[in-house]
Design a protein around this motif. Structure first.
Motif, PDB file in Angstrom:
ATOM      1  N   TRP A 159       0.614  -1.239   0.016  1.00 14.90           N
ATOM      2  CA  TRP A 159       0.089   0.000   0.010  1.00 14.90           C
ATOM      3  C   TRP A 159       0.958   1.375  -0.129  1.00 14.90           C
ATOM      4  O   TRP A 159       0.236   2.281  -0.500  1.00 14.90           O
ATOM      5  CB  TRP A 159      -1.059   0.029   1.100  1.00 14.90           C
ATOM      6  N   ALA A 160       2.035   1.479   0.627  1.00 19.11           N
ATOM      7  CA  ALA A 160       3.062   2.230   0.925  1.00 19.11           C
ATOM      8  C   ALA A 160       3.531   2.571  -0.747  1.00 19.11           C
ATOM      9  O   ALA A 160       3.616   3.694  -0.825  1.00 19.11           O
ATOM     10  CB  ALA A 160       3.911   2.301   1.804  1.00 19.11           C
ATOM     11  N   LEU A 161       3.939   1.482  -1.337  1.00 20.18           N
ATOM     12  CA  LEU A 161       4.454   1.722  -2.741  1.00 20.18           C
ATOM     13  C   LEU A 161       3.687   2.166  -3.679  1.00 20.18           C
ATOM     14  O   LEU A 161       3.758   2.964  -4.508  1.00 20.18           O
ATOM     15  CB  LEU A 161       5.345   0.446  -3.172  1.00 20.18           C
ATOM     16  N   SER A 191       3.579   5.619  -5.652  1.00 18.68           N
ATOM     17  CA  SER A 191       3.404   5.866  -7.048  1.00 18.68           C
ATOM     18  C   SER A 191       2.091   6.873  -7.515  1.00 18.68           C
ATOM     19  O   SER A 191       2.273   7.797  -8.429  1.00 18.68           O
ATOM     20  CB  SER A 191       3.242   4.552  -7.634  1.00 18.68           C
ATOM     21  N   LEU A 192       1.013   6.753  -6.378  1.00 16.74           N
ATOM     22  CA  LEU A 192       0.080   7.717  -6.816  1.00 16.74           C
ATOM     23  C   LEU A 192       0.504   8.868  -6.537  1.00 16.74           C
ATOM     24  O   LEU A 192       0.324  10.080  -7.389  1.00 16.74           O
ATOM     25  CB  LEU A 192      -1.079   7.188  -6.008  1.00 16.74           C
ATOM     26  N   LEU A 193       1.192   9.472  -5.592  1.00 14.23           N
ATOM     27  CA  LEU A 193       1.645  10.770  -5.265  1.00 14.23           C
ATOM     28  C   LEU A 193       2.529  11.457  -6.461  1.00 14.23           C
ATOM     29  O   LEU A 193       2.502  12.344  -6.937  1.00 14.23           O
ATOM     30  CB  LEU A 193       2.566  10.739  -4.059  1.00 14.23           C
ATOM     31  N   ASN A 194       3.253  10.447  -6.816  1.00 17.90           N
ATOM     32  CA  ASN A 194       4.391  10.756  -7.882  1.00 17.90           C
ATOM     33  C   ASN A 194       3.766  11.128  -9.370  1.00 17.90           C
ATOM     34  O   ASN A 194       4.014  11.753 -10.042  1.00 17.90           O
ATOM     35  CB  ASN A 194       5.747  10.132  -8.105  1.00 17.90           C
ATOM     36  N   ARG A 195       2.874  10.011  -9.744  1.00 16.00           N
ATOM     37  CA  ARG A 195       2.036  10.134 -10.862  1.00 16.00           C
ATOM     38  C   ARG A 195       1.152  11.260 -10.866  1.00 16.00           C
ATOM     39  O   ARG A 195       0.843  11.775 -12.156  1.00 16.00           O
ATOM     40  CB  ARG A 195       1.694   8.971 -11.230  1.00 16.00           C
ATOM     41  N   TRP A 196       0.415  11.571  -9.788  1.00 15.94           N
ATOM     42  CA  TRP A 196      -0.657  12.430 -10.148  1.00 15.94           C
ATOM     43  C   TRP A 196      -0.548  13.570  -9.031  1.00 15.94           C
ATOM     44  O   TRP A 196      -0.855  14.984  -9.808  1.00 15.94           O
ATOM     45  CB  TRP A 196      -1.965  11.757  -9.641  1.00 15.94           C
ATOM     46  N   SER A 237      14.161  15.771 -11.973  1.00 10.58           N
ATOM     47  CA  SER A 237      15.647  15.213 -11.541  1.00 10.58           C
ATOM     48  C   SER A 237      15.391  13.650 -11.607  1.00 10.58           C
ATOM     49  O   SER A 237      16.468  12.875 -11.228  1.00 10.58           O
ATOM     50  CB  SER A 237      16.123  15.423 -10.154  1.00 10.58           C
ATOM     51  N   GLY A 238      14.203  13.199 -11.915  1.00 10.53           N
ATOM     52  CA  GLY A 238      13.859  11.612 -12.022  1.00 10.53           C
ATOM     53  C   GLY A 238      13.051  11.232 -10.751  1.00 10.53           C
ATOM     54  O   GLY A 238      13.663  11.478  -9.542  1.00 10.53           O
ATOM     55  N   VAL A 239      11.864  10.703 -10.899  1.00 10.01           N
ATOM     56  CA  VAL A 239      10.823  10.287  -9.841  1.00 10.01           C
ATOM     57  C   VAL A 239      10.693   8.914 -10.060  1.00 10.01           C
ATOM     58  O   VAL A 239      10.334   8.383 -11.344  1.00 10.01           O
ATOM     59  CB  VAL A 239       9.853  11.255 -10.048  1.00 10.01           C
ATOM     60  N   PRO A 240      10.489   7.982  -9.127  1.00 13.13           N
ATOM     61  CA  PRO A 240      10.315   6.754  -9.175  1.00 13.13           C
ATOM     62  C   PRO A 240       8.749   6.734  -9.263  1.00 13.13           C
ATOM     63  O   PRO A 240       7.916   7.175  -8.549  1.00 13.13           O
ATOM     64  CB  PRO A 240      10.630   6.201  -7.916  1.00 13.13           C
ATOM     65  N   LEU A 241       8.496   5.834 -10.203  1.00  8.93           N
ATOM     66  CA  LEU A 241       6.989   5.714 -10.496  1.00  8.93           C
ATOM     67  C   LEU A 241       6.387   4.319 -10.102  1.00  8.93           C
ATOM     68  O   LEU A 241       7.074   3.555  -9.864  1.00  8.93           O
ATOM     69  CB  LEU A 241       6.581   6.167 -12.055  1.00  8.93           C
TER      70      LEU A 241
END
Length: 286
Positions: A82-84, A88-93, A282-286
């Protein structure tokens, strides 16, 4: 007042340095969380439609508890699914949405300079929650991915822009930048700040581990220069946006938590729009 301001600044820098040099990430994450909670409380005090209530403080405490729970998962050897997914939700949207709100919405409000209006308090309060969560998530991820020196070099971009803008404005300032929002700021000062920030990022592009070096690994030199100028400009927008909120609320500082400096929001207003966009660029993990 100056002595108090200097003492507070020294204490703040010592605390920041201590957490950055700590053997583990938790001290810095805890500092980020405390700062986020304080800044959210201060923001909501400026924008909440019904001033004087307990809601800003309650929401800030709840948000801090949620952020600490999320950080516990992100820092765990095996984070929960759930944390991952939430990352992903935070970084994508969330990050792109908050970035767009700063670039388009906040900039438009600053340009219009409607400091006497007090409408849209609920929307501005909602934006405050999203903006604070985004800056917290961006700072934590940037630190975990790139380390302390990267974070310091990113913060230095804002510090150089702010300091250079102040002194350039004092020496050369003639044309007001946003007279209805912050009469002391000038176009000359703003250009001085942009140049100083750009020079800092370009100079540190050859320093391994710095924000400039990470950018130079992803962008050509002219792209790095453009990003530095863009982020420095956004730091000015963040500063002016808080000035607009304070003028609407009829207060000088967001709070008195930091003697001689006002509130936490007063100290990180320029960072709020910069950190999420710096993460994206700078590059974000999705």
């Amino acid at each position: 007042m100056l002595k108090q301001r200097v003492i507070t600044a020294i204490v703040l820098l010592a605390v920041l340095l201590g957490t950055l040099l700590a053997p583990g990430p938790w001290p810095l994450v805890a500092l980020f969380t405390l700062a986020a909670a304080c800044a959210l409380w201060e923001w909501l005090r400026l924008t909440w439609p019904r001033p004087g209530g307990a809601f800003p403080a309650v929401l800030a405490i709840v948000a801090a508890a949620g952020l600490l729970a999320l950080a516990r998962q992100w820092l765990a050897p095996e984070p929960g699914a759930w944390a991952l997914d939430l990352r992903s939700l935070l970084n994508r949207w969330l990050m792109p949405a908050v970035a767009l709100a700063w670039v388009a919405g906040a900039t438009a409000m600053v340009v219009r300079g409607q400091a006497a209006r007090k409408a849209h308090g609920a929307w501005l309060s909602a934006f405050g929650v999203l903006a604070v969560v985004a800056v917290w998530a961006a700072l934590v991820q940037l630190f975990l991915m790139h380390g302390a020196w990267f974070l310091v070099s990113l913060l230095a971009l804002i510090w150089f822009a702010d300091i250079a803008a102040y002194f350039t404005g004092k020496a050369l300032g003639r044309h007001k930048l946003a007279p209805r929002v912050s009469p002391g700021k000038t176009w000359e000062g703003a250009f001085g700040g942009l140049l100083a920030a750009a020079a800092w990022v370009m100079a540190t592009a050859w320093w391994p581990g710095s924000f400039g070096a990470v950018l130079s690994g992803r962008w050509p030199w002219w792209g790095v220069l453009a990003v530095a100028i863009f982020l420095a400009a956004l730091s000015i927008v963040g500063d002016l946006f808080e000035s607009l909120l304070k003028r609407r609320a009829g207060v000088k500082d967001s709070s008195q938590l930091l003697p001689g400096h006002g509130g936490v929001y007063d100290r990180i207003d320029a960072l709020l729009p910069v950190a999420p966009i710096a993460l994206l660029l700078s590059g974000v993990p999705l």
